[in-house]
Every structure is written in C-alpha cells, then in structure tokens.
Write a protein that holds these residues in place. Sequence first.
Motif, PDB file in Angstrom:
ATOM      1  N   TYR A 154       0.896  -1.084  -0.001  1.00  0.00           N
ATOM      2  CA  TYR A 154       0.089  -0.141   0.032  1.00  0.00           C
ATOM      3  C   TYR A 154       0.866   1.180   0.047  1.00  0.00           C
ATOM      4  O   TYR A 154       1.683   1.194   0.931  1.00  0.00           O
ATOM      5  CB  TYR A 154      -0.897  -0.061   1.260  1.00  0.00           C
ATOM      6  CG  TYR A 154      -1.747  -1.203   1.352  1.00  0.00           C
ATOM      7  CD1 TYR A 154      -2.376  -1.468   0.472  1.00  0.00           C
ATOM      8  CD2 TYR A 154      -1.580  -2.175   2.382  1.00  0.00           C
ATOM      9  CE1 TYR A 154      -3.713  -2.846   0.485  1.00  0.00           C
ATOM     10  CE2 TYR A 154      -2.362  -3.237   2.511  1.00  0.00           C
ATOM     11  CZ  TYR A 154      -3.077  -3.475   1.742  1.00  0.00           C
ATOM     12  OH  TYR A 154      -4.068  -4.596   1.736  1.00  0.00           O
ATOM     13  N   ASN A 155       0.704   2.271  -0.953  1.00  0.00           N
ATOM     14  CA  ASN A 155       1.247   3.221  -1.030  1.00  0.00           C
ATOM     15  C   ASN A 155       0.586   4.537  -0.392  1.00  0.00           C
ATOM     16  O   ASN A 155       1.077   5.481   0.230  1.00  0.00           O
ATOM     17  CB  ASN A 155       1.673   3.753  -2.415  1.00  0.00           C
ATOM     18  CG  ASN A 155       2.837   2.655  -3.039  1.00  0.00           C
ATOM     19  OD1 ASN A 155       3.652   2.405  -2.394  1.00  0.00           O
ATOM     20  ND2 ASN A 155       2.419   2.155  -4.115  1.00  0.00           N
ATOM     21  N   ARG A 156      -0.831   4.384  -0.673  1.00  0.00           N
ATOM     22  CA  ARG A 156      -1.585   5.586  -0.252  1.00  0.00           C
ATOM     23  C   ARG A 156      -2.881   4.965   0.490  1.00  0.00           C
ATOM     24  O   ARG A 156      -3.636   4.233  -0.065  1.00  0.00           O
ATOM     25  CB  ARG A 156      -2.057   6.623  -1.219  1.00  0.00           C
ATOM     26  CG  ARG A 156      -2.699   7.835  -0.995  1.00  0.00           C
ATOM     27  CD  ARG A 156      -3.340   8.605  -1.760  1.00  0.00           C
ATOM     28  NE  ARG A 156      -1.893   9.316  -2.459  1.00  0.00           N
ATOM     29  CZ  ARG A 156      -1.657  10.420  -1.885  1.00  0.00           C
ATOM     30  NH1 ARG A 156      -2.321  11.045  -0.694  1.00  0.00           N
ATOM     31  NH2 ARG A 156      -0.208  11.236  -2.476  1.00  0.00           N
ATOM     32  N   CYS A 183       4.057   3.923   3.913  1.00  0.00           N
ATOM     33  CA  CYS A 183       2.926   4.405   2.809  1.00  0.00           C
ATOM     34  C   CYS A 183       2.764   5.898   3.523  1.00  0.00           C
ATOM     35  O   CYS A 183       3.061   6.220   4.797  1.00  0.00           O
ATOM     36  CB  CYS A 183       1.916   3.780   2.773  1.00  0.00           C
ATOM     37  SG  CYS A 183       0.818   3.374   4.298  1.00  0.00           S
ATOM     38  N   THR A 184       1.841   6.635   2.802  1.00  0.00           N
ATOM     39  CA  THR A 184       1.281   7.949   3.238  1.00  0.00           C
ATOM     40  C   THR A 184      -0.151   7.754   3.822  1.00  0.00           C
ATOM     41  O   THR A 184      -1.108   6.988   3.036  1.00  0.00           O
ATOM     42  CB  THR A 184       1.308   8.982   2.051  1.00  0.00           C
ATOM     43  OG1 THR A 184       2.567   9.193   1.642  1.00  0.00           O
ATOM     44  CG2 THR A 184       0.530  10.344   2.564  1.00  0.00           C
ATOM     45  N   ARG A 186      -3.557   9.470   4.433  1.00  0.00           N
ATOM     46  CA  ARG A 186      -4.352  10.689   4.384  1.00  0.00           C
ATOM     47  C   ARG A 186      -5.786  10.835   5.058  1.00  0.00           C
ATOM     48  O   ARG A 186      -6.556   9.721   4.896  1.00  0.00           O
ATOM     49  CB  ARG A 186      -4.672  10.518   2.651  1.00  0.00           C
ATOM     50  CG  ARG A 186      -5.533  11.954   2.275  1.00  0.00           C
ATOM     51  CD  ARG A 186      -5.751  11.535   0.854  1.00  0.00           C
ATOM     52  NE  ARG A 186      -6.249  12.942   0.076  1.00  0.00           N
ATOM     53  CZ  ARG A 186      -6.570  13.027  -1.228  1.00  0.00           C
ATOM     54  NH1 ARG A 186      -6.804  11.855  -1.698  1.00  0.00           N
ATOM     55  NH2 ARG A 186      -7.334  13.887  -1.704  1.00  0.00           N
ATOM     56  N   GLU A 240      -1.128  13.134   5.519  1.00  0.00           N
ATOM     57  CA  GLU A 240      -1.676  14.348   4.826  1.00  0.00           C
ATOM     58  C   GLU A 240      -3.021  14.413   5.489  1.00  0.00           C
ATOM     59  O   GLU A 240      -3.720  13.446   6.006  1.00  0.00           O
ATOM     60  CB  GLU A 240      -1.857  14.049   3.421  1.00  0.00           C
ATOM     61  CG  GLU A 240      -0.522  14.014   2.633  1.00  0.00           C
ATOM     62  CD  GLU A 240      -0.847  13.319   1.252  1.00  0.00           C
ATOM     63  OE1 GLU A 240       0.207  13.521   0.512  1.00  0.00           O
ATOM     64  OE2 GLU A 240      -1.864  13.250   0.797  1.00  0.00           O
ATOM     65  N   GLN A 261      -6.921   6.381  -6.950  1.00  0.00           N
ATOM     66  CA  GLN A 261      -6.603   7.413  -5.837  1.00  0.00           C
ATOM     67  C   GLN A 261      -6.411   7.176  -4.357  1.00  0.00           C
ATOM     68  O   GLN A 261      -5.689   7.696  -3.713  1.00  0.00           O
ATOM     69  CB  GLN A 261      -7.864   8.207  -5.731  1.00  0.00           C
ATOM     70  CG  GLN A 261      -8.405   9.033  -6.981  1.00  0.00           C
ATOM     71  CD  GLN A 261      -9.452   9.998  -7.046  1.00  0.00           C
ATOM     72  OE1 GLN A 261      -9.353  10.945  -5.906  1.00  0.00           O
ATOM     73  NE2 GLN A 261     -10.634   9.813  -7.134  1.00  0.00           N
ATOM     74  N   ALA A 262      -6.408   5.656  -4.214  1.00  0.00           N
ATOM     75  CA  ALA A 262      -6.004   5.193  -2.983  1.00  0.00           C
ATOM     76  C   ALA A 262      -5.633   3.647  -3.186  1.00  0.00           C
ATOM     77  O   ALA A 262      -6.439   2.872  -3.916  1.00  0.00           O
ATOM     78  CB  ALA A 262      -6.981   5.293  -1.908  1.00  0.00           C
TER      79      ALA A 262
END
Length: 321
Positions: A154-156, A183-184, A186, A240, A261-262
């Motif tokens: 998972y990146n985002r 990962c980031t 959000r 974020e 987007q995710a």
Amino acid sequence: MFKRIVVPLDGSCLAEWALPHAINLVKALDVPLILVRVLQNDGDESGQYPSDPVAQDAIQAESTAYLDSIALRLRKFDLHAETVTLEGEAVDQIIDFVRSDGRTLLVMTSHGVGGISHFTLGSVAHKSILQAHVSFLLVRAFSDRCGMLEEFRYNRVVVPLDGGQRSETVLPVIEMLARHNECTLRLVSIVPSLAFQYDVAPDDSRMGMITSLEEEHRKRLEAHLKRISARLKNEGLRVETQVETRDSPISAIWQLTRKGQADLVVMAAHGQTCVNHWPLGALPLNAMVYGETPLLVLQDLEPDEIELTFAEKVSREMRGH
C-alpha cells in the motif's frame, strides 16, 4: 487487536486475489493466518458435491491438497498458515467460524467461484460480511486470471474520520500498516453542507448563520485532524490531512477513494451516529457496495452487541432455536 486473520478460499483464482493483501496484513499486524475452504454438504442443490462416500472422500482430499499447496506457497514469505476444511453451506460455515472468536479479521474477495458479474459483490461475500459482525477487508476481484502470489504493498491509505471517538478506533491499525508499508496516510473529514441539507438559497437571510456554523464545524475538524496528524508524524509516519465541505459526505468519500486514488480505505464500522442494531453504518455500507478500492472496516462492536435482523429472527424461529 486481532487474534487471527481468516481467508476463505473456494479454489477459484478470484478468491485467491485476497492472498496478497492477507500477506501484508499478517506481516503488519503480526497475527496468525488461517485458510478456510467450505465443502457443500449433500443438500447442495448444484450437485457439485456428490453424496457417494468415495467421491466425497476424494473431494475432501482435493480440498486438503489445495489448501496445503497454498500454505506451501506462503512459506516463501515466512508465513505458516493453518488450514481448515469445513462442511455445509458456505455462508453459514464462514459466519460460524469467524464468529467463534470476535477478534477475527475476515479477508475475502468480492467475487469467487461463482464468477464475475455485473453485481459489485457476489452473494457469499455480501452475506458473510454483513452477518459475520467482525472486522473485514474486502478485496475487489474483477479478474479471473490467477496472478503470481506476492505481497500487495500500500502506497496511499485513505482514512475517513468524523471527529468522534468511534472513527478513531482505526488509528492503532493504520499506524501498524503505515510502518510496515512505509506509505502515506491521508486523513479525511467532510463537513456536511447545511445549506444543501436544508435547501437554503444563497440570498436567504439565514445564509450567514449557516455559513458560520459550517465554518465552526470545519475548524473543529481541522484542529482534530491536526492533533492526530502531529502525533502520527512524531512516530515518523507520513501523513496528509484534508477537510472539505460537501453536499453529501458519503458521495465525497466515494469520489476521494475511487480506483487509482487510494490503495486502501480504512474506516470504523460506525461513526458518531452509531446504531447498535446495525452491523455497519451508512458510510462503510455504501463503501462496501459501491467502492472501487480494497476496503478495511474495523468493527467497533462485539458480535453480541449487534441485534439480529428481522430475517435472522424469523429464520431461527422456523428452525426452532
């Protein structure tokens, strides 16, 4: 936290799309993995499983060999999966098995041996998730090609939060996922538009008061996300935050989490408006049915805290218990 991760497999490539995600979760959360396959009993109307004892023994042997082959493939990831073969109706057996310990994370795909259809969820996934009353990861499976077994990264990760304590039950899990995946995160909060909700025209004299209330709500959510973000960043995580005013929070989350987007959406089963006799609130229910990305929903109620549906009550009365 979870005591185990359970992955139902039916022998199809579609069901195996859950495995790359299960590998990630097992490593991130450090819990045992159990692979389950259900063999239909003699009452199976499809006739797939014969009543002949010899044929039935052969099918059981095939099931055991299949699960063992998957477990063997998982060893290259240093995972030692337990395998379990159950007999009976698939949904009932899955529900009973995962409910035997409420601290189970159920990982399964949207479609399985029944194949891909125009329905967003197959019947087994739909029924199992709604009635198991445990946390679940739903993987969207729209390719019947058997892919290479590897860990999904998972990146985002998008995490909807509504400012309430229930939605924050996801925080320990997303911290562990973020560390493992690097990962980031959000964090997203949506301010419902009061003007839209009450159909107030822009030139209405009440518009100033409504705008003020929306702005007050927005500032509270921004401060809330800022506190959570600061704590997570102090732990070395990438975070974020996003706060928006939208007509429909459900529609807004759907737009923000569409495919591409995710990599993962994580949310609690209930928010501030929790209704205990429902297993899922409106947001996770809509995300489950209409979402396009993998969805991790963490159940914040114990299975016995969720009331039976009317259909469940009637069915139990008809069976005499």
